[in-house]
Design a protein around this motif. Sequence first.
Motif, mmCIF file in Angstrom:
data_model
loop_
_atom_site.group_PDB
_atom_site.id
_atom_site.type_symbol
_atom_site.label_atom_id
_atom_site.label_comp_id
_atom_site.label_asym_id
_atom_site.label_seq_id
_atom_site.Cartn_x
_atom_site.Cartn_y
_atom_site.Cartn_z
ATOM 1 N N VAL B 373 1.709 5.755 5.621
ATOM 2 C CA VAL B 373 1.012 5.139 6.782
ATOM 3 C C VAL B 373 1.327 5.852 8.178
ATOM 4 C CG1 VAL B 373 1.469 2.884 8.150
ATOM 5 C CG2 VAL B 373 1.514 2.834 5.541
ATOM 6 N N ARG B 374 0.435 6.003 9.033
ATOM 7 C CA ARG B 374 0.537 6.823 10.108
ATOM 8 C C ARG B 374 -0.088 6.028 11.239
ATOM 9 N NH1 ARG B 374 3.568 8.821 7.193
ATOM 10 N NH2 ARG B 374 3.988 11.103 6.754
ATOM 11 N N VAL B 375 0.356 6.535 12.500
ATOM 12 C CA VAL B 375 -0.072 5.680 13.726
ATOM 13 C C VAL B 375 -1.679 6.376 13.910
ATOM 14 C CG1 VAL B 375 0.458 5.397 16.094
ATOM 15 C CG2 VAL B 375 2.225 5.229 14.656
ATOM 16 N N VAL B 376 -2.494 5.440 14.262
ATOM 17 C CA VAL B 376 -3.992 5.955 14.771
ATOM 18 C C VAL B 376 -3.871 5.847 16.438
ATOM 19 C CG1 VAL B 376 -6.125 5.347 14.753
ATOM 20 C CG2 VAL B 376 -4.988 5.258 12.857
ATOM 21 N N THR B 384 -2.740 3.610 9.765
ATOM 22 C CA THR B 384 -3.608 3.467 8.914
ATOM 23 C C THR B 384 -2.710 3.850 7.779
ATOM 24 O OG1 THR B 384 -5.600 4.470 7.923
ATOM 25 C CG2 THR B 384 -4.075 6.118 8.970
ATOM 26 N N GLY B 385 -2.975 3.897 6.446
ATOM 27 C CA GLY B 385 -2.396 3.798 5.246
ATOM 28 C C GLY B 385 -3.174 3.740 3.921
ATOM 29 N N MET B 386 -2.710 3.949 2.952
ATOM 30 C CA MET B 386 -3.325 3.450 1.620
ATOM 31 C C MET B 386 -2.380 2.442 0.795
ATOM 32 S SD MET B 386 -6.025 5.785 1.254
ATOM 33 C CE MET B 386 -6.330 5.190 -0.426
ATOM 34 N N ARG B 407 -7.925 2.193 1.714
ATOM 35 C CA ARG B 407 -7.131 2.665 2.875
ATOM 36 C C ARG B 407 -7.544 1.525 3.907
ATOM 37 N NH1 ARG B 407 -5.512 6.533 5.241
ATOM 38 N NH2 ARG B 407 -5.626 8.185 3.913
ATOM 39 N N THR B 409 -6.923 0.431 7.846
ATOM 40 C CA THR B 409 -6.844 0.823 9.010
ATOM 41 C C THR B 409 -6.967 -0.500 10.028
ATOM 42 O OG1 THR B 409 -7.870 2.914 9.010
ATOM 43 C CG2 THR B 409 -7.526 2.213 11.044
#
Lengths: 483, 456
Positions: B373-376, B384-386, B407, B409
Amino acid sequence: MDDLVRLGLAAAQTAGIQYADIRVSARQRYEHLAVRNGEASALTRSDRAGVGIRVRSAGAWGFAAVSSLEPARVRECARLAVRTALAAARYNRGPLEVLETRTPRKGRYASKVRRDPFEIPLEEKLEYLLAAEQALHVDPAVKNGHASFHAWSEEKWFGDSTGGSFRSEITHVGAGMDATAVATGEVQRRSAPTSFGGDYRQAGWEFIQALDLPGQSSTVGKEAVALLSAKVCPKGPTTLVLATDQLALQVHESVGHATELDRIYAMEAGFAGTSFLAPGDIGSLRYGSEGMNIVADATEPGGLGTFGWDDEGIAARATPIVDHGTLVGVLSSRETARKLGLPESGGTSRAEGYYRAPLIRMTNIDLLPGDHSMDELLDGVGEGVFMATNRSWSIDDKRLNFQFGTEVGRRIHRGELGELYRNPIYSGNTPEFWGSMDAVGDGSTWHLWGVPNCGKGQPQQVARVGHGAPAARFRNVAVRGGQ
Amino acid sequence: MSERSEALATLERVLDLLPANAAADVRLMRDRTGTMRFANGQIHQPHLERSSIVSLRVVLEAKIGIATAGDLTPAGLRRLAASAQKLARVAPADPKFPAFESDDGPLPKIRFSRATAEMTPEGLARLAAGALDGAREVLPDARISGAVHVGTEQLAVANTSGRARYAERAFSQGSVLAELPQRDPPVSGWAEGAHWDARRLDPAALGRRAAETVARSAPASLKPAAYRVLLQPAAFAELIGFLGFLGFNARGDEEGWGALRGKRGRKVAAPAVRLTDDGTSEDGIPQAMDYEGHAKRRHPLLVRGVAGAPVTDLRSAARAGTVPTGHGTPPESPYGDWGPTPTQQLLEPGSASFDDLVKRVKNGLLVTRFHYVRVVHAGKSTITGMTRDGTYRIENGAVTTPVKNLRFTESVLGALASVEALGRERYRLGDEGGYASITVPAAAIGRFRFNSATAF
């Protein structure tokens, strides 16, 4: 330190242990200087030393580390390493097999550094950063300016129970800056030379000077402000041209990690994940288009992933990974190379420091340049998007589905770069994406980047790795703007 | 001499090396950690570490320098003091940096698990073996991976204003992944947990739970769209963790990128969302103080969905005109440069059983956990992440078939605004180093956006 190496190895070679290696980090230094809005946000120095001892019994590895060079503590460290191996072996089924390899006899490697970054007067370094940061504030909308410098060096002695030994002194440096512009309901950041703190190299202060951050600052500040009012990147499958810095990250996430053999053998499954690749794919799997040529090169001058010997004592080498679109190689260690039936280890085992056991890490994973200038890449685009400088990155645990966001996008219209786009995002599936690459930038677009923060392992550790990449063009890519 | 006395004596020796006009704080962090990591059903990467690090922050005429060292000999401490002063002399002045504080009462009492501190390599291997056995009990053919981490930290903090504090904490954390890679597509399940007492971690139960989450039939493809979701605690904890960094980091307000900038005191989540940070709670991984020696205490983050104040360290509290909340990180770490973030987040449970939550969602998805998970967009709290390791359809109020991973978002605040119900059982989750914990129930969320899918 040679005596300490011998002492540690002797203490580790007890009943039940077939192999031992030791890394004595006589000095591991880190310096982080950062300024934010004219103030020092970090002026820190770290100076550590310690020992990591790895052993192998018939059934298991063992590892222990201690932040001391005192002989008694090193002996205790060796005993703990042995205990972990024997404790683990009780529950393991089957032998642990590794390639037996001849490690160097008194090898020596040192980074080529013209100006030792730790000897540069602090005033000089701060003056450089303050000059860079000050010039970011071109507009009241730039609420946050930041410039930073990092330097690492390690003096390491390695020895193993076969008689191998080497000494290495490796220095890495990096610097970068970013401007954050804020308006009602919108925040935009622009970084240079790229994000993640900038660009990094195995070099000295001369590399930082050559970056000329102060010379680029005002452009960075202006772009951050311009992004506030830029149009959101439109949605649609389109032609995408990626700048060298974003393509370097694409290589890292969708090729580098996928080709780590420990991931392929599910040794990282519990944390970082596995890979969509299987051992049988080597030599046959279509990874991308004809223009895709990737090499893992631990001998590349100045790369963060360059060294004399890895942390298993294997000499640095260049290994082809993808050849004209076909997977031909992987990143391996002594254990995984044995498992795959390779004649020798690929020499990619590295640890963050003495306090971690080595794992397969990327070296310098390079996408080799093609034969298109940037103008030629753009010429082939009637309508498309150009993207540069990573802002967000996410990929699934087999390295297939990915989504990346960049700081900046630009419209490409009839071969020309046009209006600015904000919040650009592109996504895809790894082999399809690389298969859509129809033109690769030439040497004039190619740059060797450093990625300072590749995380892996449990407990986690960070590796600094290199990626050389050109710009390149991809067709029919899913693109959109983040809202 | 006790470990406490020895640690504080070391810090006093460091402070004695400084000139009379220097203000400073110094900390000694003595860590003993162990990990037994396993993959393919074998313990393949054991790890034991013993480290002692001293970190000194010196202020000379409002100029700050920080040095860290592992050499605690007299010569080593002299070099440390010299290095920090050298940095301070050249630093730009920070006139807003406040004075260090003396002790203002005792630290909260935190139970310390001696059993965890005395864990041997053999004991740690037994825990890992327990996880393997637990998973194999349920799925003998599964490929099992994971890790068990155990450790203690002795932390001593002193400063030139007379502070001299010492605290110990213990932690353990485990995770298990059970896979059937031979299936097409492959299927997997996951479980994780944490406890400040390693005897109560129960890796065997984690192993069983991971294996029980593995799909028994082939996952089908599902069109990415917005769905109603039931997030299991491991998945929900991801959102809460990111909310902590994006919304309750004082630096986010100061620098303008925070997701709750301008929204303090306003309703930003559903009323059921009652979130606190409390380092003293045994429902998390407790610790008595932060790395500046400020006592941990309960700090409200979301009060019935209303945004509270960010957490602070000494510097950010002074700039905000408040008092430190006890979230100072070691000043030399990259995490220190990112600012203070919540470290022991606890979300009040609801009253719903698992079946209640499934019925509440009625038609949607059950998500076990998220990956990468990362910041958009920080300001919009978009991440966002899976999905990973067990994603299932919920149809007509029952969990039915597995689906391939998707995924997402989504805005964290958007998701929290559409929380409809919370589970009555909370799960304690933590990181491998015991620095942070998140204790949450499962959550039924009205709308959660998935924008693409993967092949497995």
